[in-house]
Design a protein around this motif. Structure first.
Motif, PDB file in Angstrom:
ATOM      1  N   GLY A 152       0.818  -1.201   0.000  1.00  0.00           N
ATOM      2  CA  GLY A 152       0.000   0.000   0.000  1.00  0.00           C
ATOM      3  C   GLY A 152       0.855   1.255   0.000  1.00  0.00           C
ATOM      4  N   ALA A 153       1.853   1.290   0.876  1.00  0.00           N
ATOM      5  CA  ALA A 153       2.714   2.466   0.954  1.00  0.00           C
ATOM      6  C   ALA A 153       3.434   2.693  -0.375  1.00  0.00           C
ATOM      7  CB  ALA A 153       3.723   2.304   2.090  1.00  0.00           C
ATOM      8  N   GLU A 213       1.076   4.346  -2.692  1.00  0.00           N
ATOM      9  CA  GLU A 213       0.970   5.788  -2.405  1.00  0.00           C
ATOM     10  C   GLU A 213       2.147   6.528  -3.044  1.00  0.00           C
ATOM     11  OE1 GLU A 213       1.070   6.329   1.833  1.00  0.00           O
ATOM     12  OE2 GLU A 213      -0.420   4.756   2.164  1.00  0.00           O
ATOM     13  N   HIS A 264      -3.398  -7.351  -0.306  1.00  0.00           N
ATOM     14  CA  HIS A 264      -3.139  -8.142   0.894  1.00  0.00           C
ATOM     15  C   HIS A 264      -4.039  -7.722   2.042  1.00  0.00           C
ATOM     16  CE1 HIS A 264      -0.560  -4.644   0.612  1.00  0.00           C
ATOM     17  NE2 HIS A 264      -0.589  -4.575   1.925  1.00  0.00           N
ATOM     18  N   LYS A 265      -5.005  -6.879   1.809  1.00  0.00           N
ATOM     19  CA  LYS A 265      -5.987  -6.582   2.854  1.00  0.00           C
ATOM     20  C   LYS A 265      -7.353  -7.096   2.401  1.00  0.00           C
ATOM     21  CE  LYS A 265      -3.556  -2.840   5.020  1.00  0.00           C
ATOM     22  NZ  LYS A 265      -3.506  -1.448   5.445  1.00  0.00           N
ATOM     23  N   THR A 321       1.730   6.016   6.800  1.00  0.00           N
ATOM     24  CA  THR A 321       2.410   5.885   5.504  1.00  0.00           C
ATOM     25  C   THR A 321       2.148   7.095   4.604  1.00  0.00           C
ATOM     26  OG1 THR A 321       0.516   4.595   4.734  1.00  0.00           O
ATOM     27  CG2 THR A 321       2.473   3.364   5.439  1.00  0.00           C
ATOM     28  N   ASN A 336      -5.076  -2.325  -1.533  1.00  0.00           N
ATOM     29  CA  ASN A 336      -4.159  -3.280  -0.919  1.00  0.00           C
ATOM     30  C   ASN A 336      -4.692  -4.698  -1.131  1.00  0.00           C
ATOM     31  OD1 ASN A 336      -3.593  -0.674   0.107  1.00  0.00           O
ATOM     32  ND2 ASN A 336      -2.565  -1.565   1.873  1.00  0.00           N
ATOM     33  N   ASP A 369      -6.311   7.109  -0.496  1.00  0.00           N
ATOM     34  CA  ASP A 369      -5.724   5.938   0.155  1.00  0.00           C
ATOM     35  C   ASP A 369      -6.848   4.904   0.210  1.00  0.00           C
ATOM     36  OD1 ASP A 369      -4.963   3.980   1.948  1.00  0.00           O
ATOM     37  OD2 ASP A 369      -3.884   5.354   3.272  1.00  0.00           O
TER      38      ASP A 369
HETATM   39  C1  PLP Z   1      -2.372  -0.647   5.659  1.00  0.00           C
HETATM   40  C2  PLP Z   1      -2.637   0.749   5.302  1.00  0.00           C
HETATM   41  C3  PLP Z   1      -1.711   1.478   4.538  1.00  0.00           C
HETATM   42  C4  PLP Z   1      -0.340   0.941   4.136  1.00  0.00           C
HETATM   43  O1  PLP Z   1      -0.378  -0.254   3.416  1.00  0.00           O
HETATM   44  P1  PLP Z   1       0.899  -1.249   3.467  1.00  0.00           P
HETATM   45  O2  PLP Z   1       0.570  -2.306   2.485  1.00  0.00           O
HETATM   46  O3  PLP Z   1       0.976  -1.745   4.875  1.00  0.00           O
HETATM   47  O4  PLP Z   1       2.104  -0.474   3.074  1.00  0.00           O
HETATM   48  C5  PLP Z   1      -2.038   2.770   4.194  1.00  0.00           C
HETATM   49  N1  PLP Z   1      -3.193   3.320   4.591  1.00  0.00           N
HETATM   50  C6  PLP Z   1      -4.117   2.659   5.326  1.00  0.00           C
HETATM   51  C7  PLP Z   1      -5.394   3.334   5.705  1.00  0.00           C
HETATM   52  C8  PLP Z   1      -3.866   1.350   5.709  1.00  0.00           C
HETATM   53  O5  PLP Z   1      -4.761   0.696   6.442  1.00  0.00           O
END
Ligand code: PLP
Length: 481
Positions: free
Chosen positions: A134-135, A138, A266-267, A169, A264, A240
């Motif tokens: 995710g970072a 961004e 992975h989320k 991040t 993401n 984001d």
């Molecule tokens: C997890 C998250 C990120 C960062 O994502 P990573 O994959 O951990 O780098 C950024 N913003 C929010 C709101 C998140 O929950």
């Protein structure tokens, strides 16, 4: 007494396997200066001993297969096992990234379809699967913004506005991009206030980074007005999109006025996250920003897919090869299995579960920002702390005694004694009811017997750890007995 380590049970001469002796002595194979004077002090154990040792350790671990885990899509939601099996298929897993394109049309097709599906889910015109987190998504998007601003001659735009609820991040990505951060204080309702935004906007602003729903689990309902203000000021809108679990099939960042968004995988899209990787943070952008996306881009010609490296305006490469491919396989399988209706159902169930918990606990815990939430609800133990001295951390530790993983704590930073609860879509009503009952019980305990909470957890293999000492003086290596 602590469990015996492998070193404790080691006995000279025990082996799992025996390697044939090399034909030549070590001295002949390895230059003398690289040889150890003494053999390393490795434990010597049999195969059943080592198998049981690790199985015992694994059984002591809290895990999402064994316990309710209210960390949600943000950290560790339950993911369908079938997607793990698919990603482990040697046809995907053993593919070498340097294999000529004509031999891997299936893998390229999977990535191409995933890009198209993410475009549809996000309401964007183009997607790059390359950023590995995710970072990284961004950062890549901000680099794309910067390239676009440069192409417009806007080199004076070096400031990015980030609300105070944002994930850490966001400001870090801005700094990595060589820009500066303006922190925007949230309004009383926990959302961006258009008045405060108007004050922060100027002709040196490059972008606004907005998380929607934000990290308080609240939908930024004024997003259309916010987008108009930002665009009128000549800046770009970044979403984001890590909280996409709440929006799937119901709201699309592209239609909310965002110019770029990361998602993401992975989320929300079925890759486990808690273990620390690998991840994947694809970005979606508008057609205007597409030429600046990282190389290579996947292009289709006469029904064949190929990598296009010849893109003069691209920001360049952001990741080795083509992104974390096996994370893309899981996401493809998850989206394919759910379908459009299923994804919309995921979001509905996730939002319903969070609101069920919120409504069932708001008479016992503080709810700093009243009203309905999206995929997560942020409660606070502030009143409990004032009245009993029991803090959010004590409550979290006590949950472990009930076989429940603690929620995210002390985040977002603007909420005192925050407990951020994200049950996600997969929990049964019975699991949610049990969690609610335990949380109510803990609140009663705080009043009646606070010591039991200060000393918790009582039933875990490792009791309360001294977190400051662990951070300041980490002992990460066996030091003998
Ligand atoms: C997890 C998250 C990120 C960062 O994502 P990573 O994959 O951990 O780098 C950024 N913003 C929010 C709101 C998140 O929950």
């Amino acid at each position: 007494m602590a469990d015996p380590t492998l070193f404790d049970i080691s006995q000279r001469g025990k082996r799992c396997t025996r390697m044939p002796a090399p034909e030549k002595g070590a001295e002949e194979l390895i230059p003398a200066q690289h040889l150890r004077a003494q053999a390393p002090g490795l434990p010597e154990v049999s195969e059943p001993e080592i198998a049981r040792h690790y199985a015992t350790l694994a059984a002591q671990n809290f895990n999402v297969d064994g316990h309710f885990y209210p960390l949600g899509s943000c950290t560790m939601k339950y993911n369908p096992k079938v997607n793990e099996a698919l990603a482990a298929d040697p046809g995907w897993a053993r593919l070498h990234p340097a294999t000529p394109e004509e031999h891997v049309q299936g893998a390229l097709r999977l990535m191409h379809q995933l890009e198209a599906w993410l475009c549809a889910i996000l309401g964007m015109d183009a997607v790059s699967l390359q950023p590995p987190a995710g970072a990284a998504g961004e950062f890549t998007s901000l680099r794309v913004f910067r390239a676009w601003h440069d192409s417009q001659g806007n080199t004076q735009r070096t400031r990015v506005i980030v609300p105070d609820t944002a994930h850490g991040t966001n400001p870090a990505s801005v700094a990595r991009c060589g820009w500066t951060v303006t922190v925007l204080e949230s309004g009383d309702d926990g959302r961006v206030s258009p008045e405060a935004l108007a004050d922060a906007l100027d002709d040196d602003v490059a972008a606004l980074m907005l998380t929607n729903p934000n990290t308080l689990g609240l939908f930024e309902a004024q997003v259309l007005q916010i987008a108009e203000m930002v665009h009128d000021a000549g800046a770009l809108m970044y979403c984001d999109g890590a909280n996409m679990n709440a929006l799937l099939g119901h709201g699309r960042p592209g239609e909310m006025g965002f110019d770029a968004v990361q998602v993401n995988l992975h989320k929300t899209f079925s890759t486990p996250h808690g273990g620390g990787g690998p991840g994947s943070g694809p970005i979606g952008v508008t057609a205007e920003l597409e030429p600046f996306l990282p190389v290579p881009r996947l292009v289709e010609q006469d029904g064949r897919l190929a990598w296009d490296w010849d893109r003069p305006e691209s920001i360049g490469k952001v990741q080795s090869w083509f992104g974390n491919f096996l994370v893309a396989v899981r996401a493809w399988a998850y989206i394919r299995a759910c379908g459009a209706d299923g994804l919309a159902q995921v979001a509905r169930d996730a939002v319903l579960a969070a609101n069920y918990i919120r409504a069932s606990l708001e008479d016992v815990y503080d709810l700093p920002y009243p009203g309905a939430c999206m995929h997560e609800c942020v409660l606070s133990a502030r009143t409990i702390a004032e009245e009993t001295g029991v803090r959010a951390a004590d409550i979290a530790k006590r949950l472990l005694d009930h076989g429940i993983h603690p929620p995210t704590m002390y985040f977002p930073l603007i909420v005192d004694e925050a407990l951020m609860i994200e049950p996600a879509e997969t929990e049964t009503k019975a699991a949610l009811d049990r969690f609610i009952e335990v949380m109510r019980e803990i609140a009663r305990e705080a009043a009646a017997d606070p010591e039991i909470l200060h000393d918790a957890p009582h039933s875990t293999p490792v009791r309360r750890v001294d977190e400051v000492k662990a951070a300041r003086n980490p002992i990460l290596r066996w030091q003998g007995r």
